[in-house]
Design a protein around this motif. Structure first.
Motif, PDB file in Angstrom:
ATOM      1  N   TRP A 176      45.506  38.280  -1.106  1.00 36.03           N
ATOM      2  CA  TRP A 176      45.460  37.834  -2.503  1.00 36.03           C
ATOM      3  C   TRP A 176      44.151  37.119  -2.797  1.00 36.03           C
ATOM      4  O   TRP A 176      43.914  36.008  -2.301  1.00 36.03           O
ATOM      5  CB  TRP A 176      46.642  36.908  -2.787  1.00 36.03           C
ATOM      6  CG  TRP A 176      47.950  37.617  -2.707  1.00 36.03           C
ATOM      7  CD1 TRP A 176      48.702  37.839  -1.594  1.00 36.03           C
ATOM      8  CD2 TRP A 176      48.641  38.240  -3.794  1.00 36.03           C
ATOM      9  NE1 TRP A 176      49.833  38.560  -1.919  1.00 36.03           N
ATOM     10  CE2 TRP A 176      49.828  38.812  -3.257  1.00 36.03           C
ATOM     11  CE3 TRP A 176      48.398  38.352  -5.166  1.00 36.03           C
ATOM     12  CZ2 TRP A 176      50.749  39.494  -4.048  1.00 36.03           C
ATOM     13  CZ3 TRP A 176      49.313  39.026  -5.945  1.00 36.03           C
ATOM     14  CH2 TRP A 176      50.474  39.587  -5.401  1.00 36.03           C
ATOM     15  N   LEU A 217      51.466  32.800  -3.905  1.00 32.90           N
ATOM     16  CA  LEU A 217      50.642  33.919  -3.468  1.00 32.90           C
ATOM     17  C   LEU A 217      49.255  33.494  -2.995  1.00 32.90           C
ATOM     18  O   LEU A 217      48.559  34.305  -2.380  1.00 32.90           O
ATOM     19  CB  LEU A 217      50.505  34.931  -4.612  1.00 32.90           C
ATOM     20  CG  LEU A 217      51.817  35.490  -5.150  1.00 32.90           C
ATOM     21  CD1 LEU A 217      51.560  36.423  -6.325  1.00 32.90           C
ATOM     22  CD2 LEU A 217      52.602  36.188  -4.061  1.00 32.90           C
ATOM     23  N   TRP A 218      48.843  32.237  -3.302  1.00 27.01           N
ATOM     24  CA  TRP A 218      47.523  31.801  -2.838  1.00 27.01           C
ATOM     25  C   TRP A 218      47.427  30.294  -2.629  1.00 27.01           C
ATOM     26  O   TRP A 218      46.849  29.830  -1.639  1.00 27.01           O
ATOM     27  CB  TRP A 218      46.419  32.269  -3.804  1.00 27.01           C
ATOM     28  CG  TRP A 218      46.427  31.575  -5.145  1.00 27.01           C
ATOM     29  CD1 TRP A 218      47.259  31.826  -6.200  1.00 27.01           C
ATOM     30  CD2 TRP A 218      45.586  30.488  -5.556  1.00 27.01           C
ATOM     31  NE1 TRP A 218      46.999  30.979  -7.251  1.00 27.01           N
ATOM     32  CE2 TRP A 218      45.967  30.148  -6.892  1.00 27.01           C
ATOM     33  CE3 TRP A 218      44.553  29.791  -4.957  1.00 27.01           C
ATOM     34  CZ2 TRP A 218      45.343  29.134  -7.614  1.00 27.01           C
ATOM     35  CZ3 TRP A 218      43.918  28.772  -5.673  1.00 27.01           C
ATOM     36  CH2 TRP A 218      44.314  28.448  -6.987  1.00 27.01           C
ATOM     37  N   VAL A 254      51.325  39.498 -12.274  1.00 25.69           N
ATOM     38  CA  VAL A 254      50.292  39.938 -11.341  1.00 25.69           C
ATOM     39  C   VAL A 254      49.577  41.189 -11.841  1.00 25.69           C
ATOM     40  O   VAL A 254      48.346  41.299 -11.746  1.00 25.69           O
ATOM     41  CB  VAL A 254      50.907  40.173  -9.949  1.00 25.69           C
ATOM     42  CG1 VAL A 254      49.919  40.885  -9.038  1.00 25.69           C
ATOM     43  CG2 VAL A 254      51.352  38.856  -9.331  1.00 25.69           C
ATOM     44  N   PRO A 271      45.812  35.255  -9.169  1.00 25.34           N
ATOM     45  CA  PRO A 271      45.376  36.068  -8.030  1.00 25.34           C
ATOM     46  C   PRO A 271      45.702  37.544  -8.265  1.00 25.34           C
ATOM     47  O   PRO A 271      46.523  37.877  -9.121  1.00 25.34           O
ATOM     48  CB  PRO A 271      46.230  35.517  -6.896  1.00 25.34           C
ATOM     49  CG  PRO A 271      47.555  35.221  -7.562  1.00 25.34           C
ATOM     50  CD  PRO A 271      47.200  34.758  -8.959  1.00 25.34           C
ATOM     51  N   THR A 272      45.069  38.422  -7.463  1.00 22.80           N
ATOM     52  CA  THR A 272      45.344  39.859  -7.500  1.00 22.80           C
ATOM     53  C   THR A 272      45.443  40.367  -6.067  1.00 22.80           C
ATOM     54  O   THR A 272      44.608  40.003  -5.232  1.00 22.80           O
ATOM     55  CB  THR A 272      44.227  40.625  -8.231  1.00 22.80           C
ATOM     56  OG1 THR A 272      44.018  40.070  -9.520  1.00 22.80           O
ATOM     57  CG2 THR A 272      44.586  42.102  -8.365  1.00 22.80           C
ATOM     58  N   PRO A 273      46.432  41.214  -5.754  1.00 25.02           N
ATOM     59  CA  PRO A 273      46.534  41.748  -4.391  1.00 25.02           C
ATOM     60  C   PRO A 273      45.532  42.864  -4.154  1.00 25.02           C
ATOM     61  O   PRO A 273      45.155  43.605  -5.065  1.00 25.02           O
ATOM     62  CB  PRO A 273      47.967  42.271  -4.331  1.00 25.02           C
ATOM     63  CG  PRO A 273      48.286  42.646  -5.739  1.00 25.02           C
ATOM     64  CD  PRO A 273      47.572  41.646  -6.605  1.00 25.02           C
TER      65      PRO A 273
END
Length: 392
Positions: A176, A217-218, A254, A271-273
């Motif tokens: 992420w 996620l981060w 997301v 965030p972005t995966p």
């Protein structure tokens, strides 16, 4: 929810011939796998590496194979789409034609919570389960997970990504980071570290960065990293993030955030995966992927229920999914990031060139189950005070 049932017919040859085929197939990668991976862009060097590993990673006991022929299909709930399963399952069956799999695309409660409730009520509705990290304490309390410590391929998963007692293991990694509009952000504006992002002179301040409310996620990753930690996150990093950087605080999810960066609503999405970013970049949109250090990463879990009627078949499938052959096949099929220790390279995971070799801030199981509530206690008041919307 979609259901995919892919079943291979029972071989007409004698059982002796089947056993000979299976034992021979373990010695190296199947032709079907080699062709599939090569067409999917995996280098010959990586294919050769994975092929050489099959001799040990896929050295399953013959009794598992013999028993699997009598067990019937595995009922497997997972997050893969039916299209993705339709790509990797034939590669599995090229090696193990006697194992039948019914793979059901599930999400949220249907994937993790409902099968556990069924198990506790004495009704097994799934044989295998994936991506049940948030429900893991409930699974352990119910003693619902079968011992999988005898899987040969388990040794390929790093120790910090599997249960020391052998009840579950990491299956795939997701990284992420941030996506950015390549027409509006220059590379020299991208922060080398997360501290660089929140420094008072950060070029990405004053609303250029759009943040969504997804701290699991981060942010939790930095909370557990020695260069940040709970005290510094509480008293330094997060106050700087909200008060000095002044990001746009968004209600989108997301998938929506990078789309807004593409159209110029803001310049950077957080965030972005990595897998989702890779799909967008492949479409030719003006989007880049950048990972400040330490790089936030987590792993999704896989396990199997105790008392499963497909115990041997499920072990065969799970072991293959953990092997390099299986990990690469699933990566090509659906961009699932390998968790295998020998596949953490820029060539064997989506956008790996953006983070391979960098310091990783790993979201461990204790961080998720014990520390995340503490992070919310710090984050939520700051998010609200800064005008952040309620989460969708």
């Amino acid at each position: 929810m979609r259901l995919l049932s892919l079943r291979n017919g029972i071989l007409a040859s004698a059982s002796v011939a089947v056993m000979a085929f299976c034992n021979a197939a373990q010695a190296e990668m199947t032709d079907a796998a080699k062709e599939f991976l090569a067409e999917g862009g995996i280098s010959q060097e990586v294919i050769d590496q994975a092929s050489a590993a099959t001799d040990t990673e896929l050295a399953i006991p013959q009794e598992w194979i013999d028993a699997a022929k009598e067990e019937g299909p595995i009922d497997f709930g997972n997050s893969d789409t039916s299209e993705h399963v339709a790509k990797w399952l034939p590669i599995f069956n090229a090696r193990y034609p006697e194992v039948e799999v019914v793979a059901t695309e599930t999400s949220g409660n249907a994937r993790a919570v409902q099968p556990l409730l069924g198990y506790k009520a004495g009704k097994l509705v799934r044989h295998m389960v994936t991506s049940f990290e948030s429900s893991l304490p409930d699974y352990l309390e119910a003693d619902a997970l079968e011992d999988i410590s005898d899987l040969p391929a388990l040794e390929g998963i790093p120790e910090e990504r599997r249960d020391p007692e052998g009840r579950y293991t990491g299956l795939q990694n997701t990284t992420w980071c941030m996506t950015y509009n390549t027409e509006r952000v220059s590379e020299d504006e991208l922060p080398a570290t997360w501290w660089d992002l929140v420094n008072g002179d950060s070029p990405l301040g004053e609303g250029r960065l759009g943040a969504i409310n997804r701290i699991h996620l981060w942010t939790i990753n930095l909370w557990g990293h020695p260069d940040y930690g709970p005290e510094r996150m509480t008293n330094e990093f997060l106050p700087k993030f909200f008060n000095d950087l002044k990001p746009q605080l968004r209600k989108e999810g997301v998938s929506g955030a990078p789309q807004l960066a593409i159209v110029g609503e803001f310049d950077v999405a957080l965030p972005t995966p990595n897998d989702e970013a890779a799909e967008l970049i492949a479409e030719g949109v003006p989007l880049g992927f950048h990972c400040p250090e330490p790089v936030p990463q987590y792993f999704n879990l896989i396990g199997m229920f105790k008392g499963s009627p497909t115990k041997n078949s499920s072990k065969i499938l799970m072991n293959w999914m953990l092997s390099q052959e299986g990990q690469l096949s699933r990566f090509v099929a659906g961009r699932d990031g390998p968790a295998h220790k020998d596949l953490q390279t820029e060539y064997s995971t989506s956008l790996g060139d953006k983070f391979a070799g960098k310091d990783i801030a790993l979201r461990t199981i204790p961080l998720l189950t014990e520390e995340l509530p503490k992070v919310y206690d710090v984050w939520n008041p700051m998010w609200t005070a800064a005008g952040g919307p309620e989460r969708n």
